[in-house]
Motif scaffolding. Sequence first.
Motif, PDB file in Angstrom:
ATOM      1  N   LEU A   1      72.655 -25.701  60.749  1.00 28.42           N
ATOM      2  CA  LEU A   1      73.061 -26.899  62.550  1.00 28.42           C
ATOM      3  C   LEU A   1      71.774 -26.932  62.812  1.00 28.42           C
ATOM      4  O   LEU A   1      71.236 -27.926  63.233  1.00 28.42           O
ATOM      5  N   CYS A   2      70.727 -26.270  63.469  1.00 29.55           N
ATOM      6  CA  CYS A   2      69.768 -25.965  64.171  1.00 29.55           C
ATOM      7  C   CYS A   2      68.795 -26.670  64.101  1.00 29.55           C
ATOM      8  O   CYS A   2      67.967 -26.728  64.572  1.00 29.55           O
ATOM      9  N   LEU A   3      68.007 -26.552  62.722  1.00 31.57           N
ATOM     10  CA  LEU A   3      66.995 -27.289  62.250  1.00 31.57           C
ATOM     11  C   LEU A   3      67.157 -28.513  61.394  1.00 31.57           C
ATOM     12  O   LEU A   3      65.809 -29.129  61.677  1.00 31.57           O
ATOM     13  N   ALA A   4      68.637 -28.783  61.149  1.00 31.58           N
ATOM     14  CA  ALA A   4      68.665 -29.898  61.045  1.00 31.58           C
ATOM     15  C   ALA A   4      68.181 -31.771  61.905  1.00 31.58           C
ATOM     16  O   ALA A   4      68.224 -31.013  62.834  1.00 31.58           O
ATOM     17  N   THR A   5      67.567 -32.295  60.860  1.00 29.82           N
ATOM     18  CA  THR A   5      67.531 -33.510  62.023  1.00 29.82           C
ATOM     19  C   THR A   5      68.480 -34.496  62.182  1.00 29.82           C
ATOM     20  O   THR A   5      68.650 -35.274  62.989  1.00 29.82           O
TER      21      THR A   5
ATOM     22  N   LYS B   1      73.056 -31.606  54.782  1.00 31.32           N
ATOM     23  CA  LYS B   1      73.586 -31.754  53.900  1.00 31.32           C
ATOM     24  C   LYS B   1      72.399 -31.448  52.711  1.00 31.32           C
ATOM     25  O   LYS B   1      73.059 -30.837  51.943  1.00 31.32           O
ATOM     26  N   ARG B   2      70.990 -32.146  52.984  1.00 31.14           N
ATOM     27  CA  ARG B   2      69.787 -31.649  51.858  1.00 31.14           C
ATOM     28  C   ARG B   2      69.671 -30.447  52.208  1.00 31.14           C
ATOM     29  O   ARG B   2      70.014 -29.021  50.988  1.00 31.14           O
ATOM     30  N   ARG B   3      70.139 -29.733  53.021  1.00 32.27           N
ATOM     31  CA  ARG B   3      70.115 -28.202  53.509  1.00 32.27           C
ATOM     32  C   ARG B   3      71.118 -27.194  52.967  1.00 32.27           C
ATOM     33  O   ARG B   3      70.803 -25.908  52.278  1.00 32.27           O
ATOM     34  N   MET B   4      72.247 -27.325  53.461  1.00 33.18           N
ATOM     35  CA  MET B   4      73.087 -27.041  52.718  1.00 33.18           C
ATOM     36  C   MET B   4      72.935 -26.921  51.364  1.00 33.18           C
ATOM     37  O   MET B   4      73.190 -25.891  50.881  1.00 33.18           O
ATOM     38  N   ALA B   5      72.797 -27.773  50.815  1.00 35.52           N
ATOM     39  CA  ALA B   5      73.391 -27.754  49.215  1.00 35.52           C
ATOM     40  C   ALA B   5      71.936 -27.404  48.343  1.00 35.52           C
ATOM     41  O   ALA B   5      72.320 -25.987  47.684  1.00 35.52           O
TER      42      ALA B   5
ATOM     43  N   ARG C   1      65.282 -11.357  52.139  1.00 37.26           N
ATOM     44  CA  ARG C   1      65.878 -12.185  51.632  1.00 37.26           C
ATOM     45  C   ARG C   1      65.672 -13.503  52.184  1.00 37.26           C
ATOM     46  O   ARG C   1      65.202 -14.753  53.105  1.00 37.26           O
ATOM     47  N   LEU C   2      65.600 -14.329  50.754  1.00 40.80           N
ATOM     48  CA  LEU C   2      65.678 -15.671  51.336  1.00 40.80           C
ATOM     49  C   LEU C   2      66.711 -16.896  51.805  1.00 40.80           C
ATOM     50  O   LEU C   2      68.017 -16.757  51.186  1.00 40.80           O
ATOM     51  N   CYS C   3      66.354 -17.275  53.233  1.00 41.53           N
ATOM     52  CA  CYS C   3      67.248 -18.893  53.320  1.00 41.53           C
ATOM     53  C   CYS C   3      67.181 -20.322  53.026  1.00 41.53           C
ATOM     54  O   CYS C   3      66.832 -21.089  53.941  1.00 41.53           O
ATOM     55  N   ALA C   4      67.544 -19.812  51.544  1.00 47.82           N
ATOM     56  CA  ALA C   4      66.373 -21.431  51.001  1.00 47.82           C
ATOM     57  C   ALA C   4      66.689 -22.980  51.109  1.00 47.82           C
ATOM     58  O   ALA C   4      65.883 -23.780  51.760  1.00 47.82           O
ATOM     59  N   GLY C   5      68.270 -22.881  52.425  1.00 47.44           N
ATOM     60  CA  GLY C   5      68.664 -24.029  52.852  1.00 47.44           C
ATOM     61  C   GLY C   5      67.505 -24.530  54.297  1.00 47.44           C
ATOM     62  O   GLY C   5      67.571 -25.123  54.424  1.00 47.44           O
ATOM     63  N   ALA C   6      67.873 -23.197  55.240  1.00 45.94           N
ATOM     64  CA  ALA C   6      67.126 -22.684  56.515  1.00 45.94           C
ATOM     65  C   ALA C   6      65.566 -23.644  56.531  1.00 45.94           C
ATOM     66  O   ALA C   6      65.084 -24.081  57.481  1.00 45.94           O
ATOM     67  N   GLY C   7      64.975 -23.036  55.124  1.00 44.40           N
ATOM     68  CA  GLY C   7      63.664 -23.284  54.990  1.00 44.40           C
ATOM     69  C   GLY C   7      62.483 -22.245  55.295  1.00 44.40           C
ATOM     70  O   GLY C   7      61.326 -22.139  55.790  1.00 44.40           O
ATOM     71  N   PHE C   8      63.334 -20.349  56.278  1.00 49.45           N
ATOM     72  CA  PHE C   8      62.343 -19.423  55.813  1.00 49.45           C
ATOM     73  C   PHE C   8      62.789 -17.962  55.389  1.00 49.45           C
ATOM     74  O   PHE C   8      64.456 -17.699  54.367  1.00 49.45           O
ATOM     75  N   ILE C   9      61.770 -17.617  55.244  1.00 56.93           N
ATOM     76  CA  ILE C   9      62.406 -16.563  54.359  1.00 56.93           C
ATOM     77  C   ILE C   9      63.103 -15.104  55.813  1.00 56.93           C
ATOM     78  O   ILE C   9      61.902 -14.453  56.993  1.00 56.93           O
ATOM     79  N   VAL C  10      63.923 -14.227  55.736  1.00 59.89           N
ATOM     80  CA  VAL C  10      64.323 -13.146  56.887  1.00 59.89           C
ATOM     81  C   VAL C  10      64.024 -11.724  55.783  1.00 59.89           C
ATOM     82  O   VAL C  10      63.922 -11.302  55.254  1.00 59.89           O
ATOM     83  N   CYS C  11      62.651 -11.268  56.705  1.00 57.71           N
ATOM     84  CA  CYS C  11      62.206  -9.747  56.500  1.00 57.71           C
ATOM     85  C   CYS C  11      63.172  -8.898  57.615  1.00 57.71           C
ATOM     86  O   CYS C  11      62.689  -9.019  59.154  1.00 57.71           O
ATOM     87  N   GLN C  12      63.401  -8.200  57.297  1.00 53.89           N
ATOM     88  CA  GLN C  12      63.913  -7.214  58.081  1.00 53.89           C
ATOM     89  C   GLN C  12      63.730  -5.542  58.086  1.00 53.89           C
ATOM     90  O   GLN C  12      63.775  -5.215  57.207  1.00 53.89           O
ATOM     91  N   THR C  13      63.519  -5.801  59.543  1.00 54.01           N
ATOM     92  CA  THR C  13      62.825  -4.034  59.458  1.00 54.01           C
ATOM     93  C   THR C  13      63.937  -3.255  59.757  1.00 54.01           C
ATOM     94  O   THR C  13      65.418  -3.370  59.292  1.00 54.01           O
ATOM     95  N   ARG C  14      64.144  -1.546  59.857  1.00 53.58           N
ATOM     96  CA  ARG C  14      65.103  -1.087  59.544  1.00 53.58           C
ATOM     97  C   ARG C  14      66.200  -0.903  60.748  1.00 53.58           C
ATOM     98  O   ARG C  14      65.397  -0.858  61.996  1.00 53.58           O
ATOM     99  N   ASN C  15      66.783  -0.557  60.527  1.00 55.84           N
ATOM    100  CA  ASN C  15      68.144  -0.104  61.564  1.00 55.84           C
ATOM    101  C   ASN C  15      68.345  -1.788  62.315  1.00 55.84           C
ATOM    102  O   ASN C  15      68.607  -1.583  63.666  1.00 55.84           O
ATOM    103  N   ILE C  16      68.518  -2.766  62.003  1.00 52.69           N
ATOM    104  CA  ILE C  16      68.755  -3.570  62.322  1.00 52.69           C
ATOM    105  C   ILE C  16      69.941  -4.405  61.461  1.00 52.69           C
ATOM    106  O   ILE C  16      70.619  -3.780  60.361  1.00 52.69           O
TER     107      ILE C  16
END
Length: 559
Positions: free
Chosen positions: A208-212, A218-222, A517-532
């Motif tokens: 929602l925050c990255l959509a124009t 809809k494209r991103r959610m698909a 983890r991949l957020c393909a709709g948002a268009g970024f890759i989340v890299c999670q550190t310890r204890n998050i």
Amino acid sequence: MQIKSDIDIAQQAVLEPIIKVAASVGIQEDEIELYGRYKGKLSFGAMKRLSQKQDGKLVLVTSINPTPAGEGKTLTTIGLAQGLQALGKNAVVALREPSMGPVFGMKGGAAGGGYAQVLPMEDINLHFTGDMHAITAANNLLAAAIDNHLQQGNELRLDSRRIVWKRVLDMNDRALRHTVIGMGGMNSGIPREEHFMITVASEIMAILCLATDIADLKRRMAAIIVGYDMDGKPVRAEQLQVTGAMAVLLKDAIKPNLVQTIEHTPALIHGGPFANIAHGCNSIMATKMALKMGDIAITEAGFGADLGAEKFFHIVCANAGFAPHAVVVVVTVRALKMHGGVARDALDQANVIAVQAGLANLAKHIDTLRQFGVPAIVGMNHFAADTTEEVQAIQKWCDAQHIPMALQTCHRDGGKGGRALAQVVIDVLQKQDKASYQPLYDVHDSIENKVRAIVQKVYGGKDVAFSAQAKKEIQQLVALGKTSLPICMAKTQYSLSDDPQAKGSPRDFVITIDQVRLCAGAGFIVCQTRNILVMPGLPKVPAANGVDIDENGKIVGLF
């Protein structure tokens, strides 16, 4: 001087009808959809009409690494806009929406403070215009469709052990971190493990925050990957045929919300991703509208420059095509003393040496912003307990670094207290005809190298280590051909490192990535550190314990 509580100040303020506030920045009466007298949503017509207008200048507000002492970043953002307005500038604020998790948890409300607030603060901190509920519903509709697909024959051959889409709730509820669903027999679904995330950490919030526009939404959610089939191939949301229904649930939530500050400065409040888990910035649509509506747009990135500001450049600016003309870094004497080794219960004691030691944290954030190539301004949130010597130590350091600095007392004095900072911002903007930034990594580089660049250039660390699970997840993304995306780091906000207790500017540390983890709709890759944690918990005494409403409908306890 003892001032009233935030909520008392807010409830005694006299608001302008939102139609009048909208008219002050060129929004016509039929272009705003009213939610009562003091809230409204900008129509698609307004956004389309103003899209042809020239952009104003953009100022980003960030901070040093936050501390429990509180830095006042949001109130500085609001107070700066009010200060600019007091100096005759047409300023518009663009902020995130508060999440009810922190509102009822440890932090409390997130609508500014004192005489630098956005109003009506009770609405903004609670249900507002229903955006959070719509995002939650759209997310959970997809979750329901997944489990219904499993129940109804599983035509897509989804592997129930490899479903990555999670249910969400906009509330801190630790009991939902690890659950089992589908219990109760044949008609209750397929039993499997599940865990909830807080709504503001969800991919739908990021989308929602990255959509124009709606088509982009809809494209991103698909493109969302909900899980993997028995052959290890990704299964996307579009294959479950509910993205149209999800978009319908978000048809109003995608429109930016217009409210006002306590001094009637227009404020767009839209979207609310956490910055320690998600990308931490309000919607692109709201920021673009602020640039069209004002000569100067002020926006904020969550937590310190190591999180919110870094993601603002690498994720938001890269998607939106805009860049800030200047960045304000919020500091306080109290926070610098904590980064200099002082305990919270000793912060009211004068300690110039600790302030000087804590300046190492500010120095690293300034260094990061210089690497991005944008001019930095230090905005000091001035408290009554600050001594002249402590303030002078900060000023002396800024002078030696050739960094403009100004004090603000917006909490106590509103726009009047923000004039000095506003004037410094104006002076810097007059020298910046063009906004630009330089990324700190090549988006087409490997995931490992992009994370390493963030760790070394932004955090000041030595290197990065990947767990066995993270390495396996990276290999999977390589096989999918999904590595040429920006990184969204999920890391503690309290330190430049992944150890929340490491204050100041630690050195020679190694960041550990536990999960990718991949957020393909948002268009970024989340890299999670310890204890998050992606689902926070309530503290022993949550802020909710102090919230109440009287027989006349008056709310108390929201700060």
